[in-house]
Write a protein that holds these residues in place. Sequence first.
Motif, short mmCIF file in Angstrom:
data_model
loop_
_atom_site.label_atom_id
_atom_site.label_comp_id
_atom_site.label_asym_id
_atom_site.label_seq_id
_atom_site.Cartn_x
_atom_site.Cartn_y
_atom_site.Cartn_z
N ALA A 115 17.83 -63.83 -14.14
CA ALA A 115 16.83 -63.55 -15.13
C ALA A 115 16.02 -62.35 -14.80
N ASP A 116 16.40 -61.46 -14.07
CA ASP A 116 15.62 -60.41 -13.77
C ASP A 116 15.65 -59.39 -15.14
N GLN A 117 14.75 -58.68 -15.63
CA GLN A 117 14.71 -57.93 -16.82
C GLN A 117 14.95 -56.47 -16.40
N ASP A 118 15.79 -55.83 -17.06
CA ASP A 118 16.04 -54.51 -16.99
C ASP A 118 14.86 -53.70 -17.85
N PRO A 119 14.21 -52.85 -16.87
CA PRO A 119 13.07 -52.00 -17.79
C PRO A 119 13.47 -51.11 -18.73
N VAL A 120 14.64 -50.66 -18.70
CA VAL A 120 15.37 -50.31 -20.13
C VAL A 120 15.43 -50.96 -21.28
N ARG A 121 15.79 -52.01 -20.99
CA ARG A 121 15.80 -52.88 -22.13
C ARG A 121 14.53 -53.43 -22.71
N LEU A 122 13.49 -53.60 -21.69
CA LEU A 122 12.16 -54.08 -22.07
C LEU A 122 11.64 -52.85 -22.76
N ALA A 123 11.74 -51.70 -22.23
CA ALA A 123 11.28 -50.56 -23.35
C ALA A 123 11.80 -50.39 -24.73
N LYS A 124 13.06 -50.84 -24.64
CA LYS A 124 13.73 -50.95 -26.23
C LYS A 124 12.95 -51.99 -27.06
N TYR A 125 12.90 -53.15 -26.55
CA TYR A 125 12.18 -54.11 -27.07
C TYR A 125 10.66 -53.81 -27.49
N TYR A 126 10.09 -53.24 -26.45
CA TYR A 126 8.66 -52.83 -26.75
C TYR A 126 8.37 -51.76 -27.92
N ALA A 127 9.43 -50.86 -27.77
CA ALA A 127 9.63 -49.94 -29.05
C ALA A 127 9.71 -50.40 -30.28
N GLU A 128 10.51 -51.51 -30.30
CA GLU A 128 10.90 -52.06 -31.78
C GLU A 128 10.12 -53.39 -32.09
N GLY A 129 8.87 -53.49 -31.26
CA GLY A 129 8.09 -54.49 -31.40
C GLY A 129 8.56 -55.75 -31.32
N ARG A 130 9.27 -56.00 -30.39
CA ARG A 130 9.85 -57.38 -30.24
C ARG A 130 9.28 -57.81 -28.72
#
Length: 456
Positions: A115-130
């Motif tokens: 369940a650890d979250q990849d910072p790159v994926r989180l940054a993508k979610y953040y940029a997309e407003g997700r």
Amino acid sequence: MEIRILAPTGALGAGFPAVSLERGVALRPHVIACDAGSTDSGPFYLGSGEPKLSREAVRRDLRLLLKARDTLGVPLIIGSCGTSGRDTGVDLVASLAHEIAAEEGLSFTAARIYADQDPVRLAKYYAEGRVRPLAPAPPLDLDILTSSHVVGMMGVEPIQRALREGADVVLAGRASDTALFAAVPHLRGADPGLTWHMAKTVECGAACAVPPSADGLFVHLRDDHFDVEPLDPAARLTPHSVAAHTLYENANPYLITEPSGVLDTTRATYTALDERRVRVAGAEFRHSDTYTVKLEGSRLAGYQTIAVGGIRDRVVIEELPKLIPMAQDYFRAKIIDVFGGQVDPDQVGIAYRLYGQDAVLGARDPQRNDPVHELGVLITVTAPTQETAHAVATFVAHISSHLPVPGYDGLASTVAYPFSPPETDRGPVYRFTVNHVAVPADPYEMFRIVHEEVAP
């Protein structure tokens, strides 16, 4: 249709009587499920990756559960491994499972769900407003999100996928407590409202029993109700104790949010079958159009040294509202002087917590103006390094024991310390940074499943 669920304890490693588990096994459950973690104990475990409960305690419980699973031939599901549900926690519990299998001659297919979250994926979610905040979370910036250790809280779907792919034992990272107990009934077509309500009822084991204990519950889930009972013959459940558990860890006892929707217990009924068992019916589950995954994040806040003392002097107690702010101003100047400007006083926190006055409820304490004759004092120094925290704490503790008290002449003692030296280094301390939800493309993309064969 009847589905039987065994919930042996509220947390793996918290313990349970072996005889209670034996009673549960004799009732022939279709699944054994057990939570292993929480954020209840603060941000340290998520930030550090250290488990709260000892390896020995977890190993003891896991041994009994793996042997019970082998006897029954049913799935064993454990969630939020290692307290925080970090990948390291999953691997820890998996390593214990391998050791136990070798010692007990057990064979099974295990699934690790990370369940650890990849910072790159989180940054993508953040940029997309997700990435969306959960009230009352403060605004979240990208640096905090990507510099924190973040886990996602999975729902039933990754667990169900692991079971469909052949897992006998599921060792999951951070997971909704209820998802562990709801996964198998959902797969078998049980009513979603009853299933989620059942899962909410048993998630903490016998915490809703009278009296509460580190023990288990057993459920018979049927088409239009479920019956729940404690595994300890001396314990009992009441309609009140079962209903009350819907308020535990929830702001609203009637609406309980899960990744895929909301459990509504407004119309639920609770009926005593006898002195020990309760029948529950009537809850509904409303599926949401948007699937969300809760994000939990923690990162290093500094290093800490503490000193514990006590005050039993009415004059000193009455002057503390003036003395403490004066002392903190003095310490700020002393940090600059002692460290020659090499330590920024703004990066050093010095806090006093007075047990017996405002320490727990603060200004909300209805008795805060009552006379106080004795106070426990917790002095906390937090700094960027342990060396700095300790150095500052030495003079803070010393000077705090000799604050200039109005009304006394000469050198007066103010705080008494029970230990010598009074300073205790706590090591690294962490703070929660993320209390948000992410909106993934599907329930699976934020989690990784690895299957392995475990054998002696």
